[in-house]
Design a protein around this motif. Structure first.
Motif, PDB file in Angstrom:
ATOM      1  N   TRP A  77       1.070  -0.825   0.327  1.00 11.85           N
ATOM      2  CA  TRP A  77      -0.271  -0.047  -0.147  1.00 11.85           C
ATOM      3  C   TRP A  77       0.845   1.217  -0.116  1.00 11.85           C
ATOM      4  O   TRP A  77       1.634   1.395   0.566  1.00 11.85           O
ATOM      5  N   ASN A  78       0.357   2.429  -0.901  1.00  7.33           N
ATOM      6  CA  ASN A  78       0.916   3.629  -0.529  1.00  7.33           C
ATOM      7  C   ASN A  78      -0.065   4.809  -0.827  1.00  7.33           C
ATOM      8  O   ASN A  78      -0.123   5.229  -0.875  1.00  7.33           O
TER       9      ASN A  78
ATOM     10  N   THR B 281       2.680   9.360   3.849  1.00 10.18           N
ATOM     11  CA  THR B 281       2.142   9.361   5.621  1.00 10.18           C
ATOM     12  C   THR B 281       2.290  10.691   5.990  1.00 10.18           C
ATOM     13  O   THR B 281       2.162  11.129   7.247  1.00 10.18           O
TER      14      THR B 281
ATOM     15  N   GLU C  64       2.000  -0.225   7.432  1.00 12.53           N
ATOM     16  CA  GLU C  64       3.066  -1.386   6.449  1.00 12.53           C
ATOM     17  C   GLU C  64       2.266  -3.034   6.718  1.00 12.53           C
ATOM     18  O   GLU C  64       2.126  -3.573   7.887  1.00 12.53           O
TER      19      GLU C  64
ATOM     20  N   THR D 235       0.362  -1.184  -4.370  1.00 18.68           N
ATOM     21  CA  THR D 235       1.578  -2.429  -5.462  1.00 18.68           C
ATOM     22  C   THR D 235       1.154  -3.902  -5.364  1.00 18.68           C
ATOM     23  O   THR D 235       1.360  -4.626  -4.495  1.00 18.68           O
TER      24      THR D 235
ATOM     25  N   CYS E 231       8.372  -6.232  -4.907  1.00 19.18           N
ATOM     26  CA  CYS E 231       7.604  -5.431  -3.801  1.00 19.18           C
ATOM     27  C   CYS E 231       7.902  -4.759  -2.424  1.00 19.18           C
ATOM     28  O   CYS E 231       6.771  -4.639  -1.503  1.00 19.18           O
TER      29      CYS E 231
ATOM     30  N   SER F 269      11.694  -2.977  -0.968  1.00 21.26           N
ATOM     31  CA  SER F 269      13.048  -2.094  -1.193  1.00 21.26           C
ATOM     32  C   SER F 269      14.343  -2.920  -1.893  1.00 21.26           C
ATOM     33  O   SER F 269      15.390  -2.808  -2.010  1.00 21.26           O
TER      34      SER F 269
ATOM     35  N   THR G 146       0.884  -1.363 -10.407  1.00 15.01           N
ATOM     36  CA  THR G 146       0.215  -0.407  -9.311  1.00 15.01           C
ATOM     37  C   THR G 146      -1.086   0.404  -9.901  1.00 15.01           C
ATOM     38  O   THR G 146      -0.446   0.523 -10.366  1.00 15.01           O
TER      39      THR G 146
ATOM     40  N   SER H 294      -3.528   3.828  -8.421  1.00  8.18           N
ATOM     41  CA  SER H 294      -3.782   4.279  -7.362  1.00  8.18           C
ATOM     42  C   SER H 294      -4.697   5.003  -7.574  1.00  8.18           C
ATOM     43  O   SER H 294      -5.494   4.644  -9.036  1.00  8.18           O
TER      44      SER H 294
END
Length: 236
Positions: free
Chosen positions: A1-2, A5, A12, A57, A143, A145, A224, A226
């Protein structure tokens, strides 16, 4: 999820799940719905409305399976006017239901010697989805880093067969010796193709026949989604 913040509070979160892909008796595929709740932070005193974009994503592994009947003519170059049961011709397709599609297969009969002809198939493929092709061995990394060599645009040639029993030898590929698999590195915006042949050939005395050609591609995919939302102050 994006989520931004500075506007939301959201822990997370990730989840692994399985769903069925598109099939003949289920052309839409299976769907699954997930819910996550994010708490909007207070807007500044001077703000009453603010827009923000949130997204999710998705990373998954997938297979594209091309299976079509192809005409094999060991007497292709003979001036025989007899009517044949089928005709050697290229195969075309709009896709196989997955994001990576085999769009065309060029079919040729190549003389190997005086007694044999070898079927040759040039396979054309394209990313027709709105996401990015990833290495199916590193789906979880895509998915997160984490990064790794050859993370993007790797498509493995999992299977290439004629008549379901003859393994075809494919060229125009790269090789992962550690895994013992061949792959093509997809180039966006360019023609992507590789060639598969039956090196043992077909005897010329064998009659003309139609038989299945099977090409199976294995890869990962990430996309992704959005959506823009509006945050309103409680006093509005």
């Amino acid at each position: 999820w994006n989520v931004p913040t500075y506007l939301f509070t959201l822990e997370e979160y990730s989840e692994t799940f399985e769903i069925y892909g598109k099939k003949v008796d289920q052309p839409q595929g299976e769907t699954k719905t997930f819910y996550r709740y994010a708490k909007a932070k207070a807007l500044s005193p001077m703000q009453e409305v603010r827009t923000a974009t949130i997204g999710a994503t998705l990373c998954y592994d997938y297979e594209t399976i091309f299976s079509e009947d192809v005409c094999i003519d060991p007497q292709y170059y003979q001036s025989d006017k007899k009517k044949k049961p089928c005709e050697v011709k290229d195969l075309s397709s709009s896709g196989q239901g997955g994001p990576v599609a085999i769009t065309k297969v060029d079919v040729a009969m190549i003389p190997l010697d005086e007694q044999r002809l070898g079927p040759r198939f040039t396979v054309h493929l394209r990313n027709q989805g709105k996401g990015t092709v990833i290495n199916r061995d590193d789906v979880q990394k895509a998915c997160s880093s984490e990064t790794s060599p050859n993370l993007f645009n790797v498509i493995y040639i999992e299977e290439a067969k004629l008549s379901k029993i003859y393994n075809l030898e494919c060229t125009g590929l790269q090789r992962n010796e550690q895994l013992g698999r061949s792959y093509i590195l997809l180039e966006e915006g360019k023609e992507n193709s590789f060639t598969c042949e039956l090196k043992s050939g077909i005897p010329k005395e064998q009659g003309v026949f139609s038989t299945p050609l099977l090409i199976k591609l294995g890869y990962g995919y990430t996309i992704t989604k959005s959506k823009e939302i509006t945050i309103r102050s409680r006093k509005v």
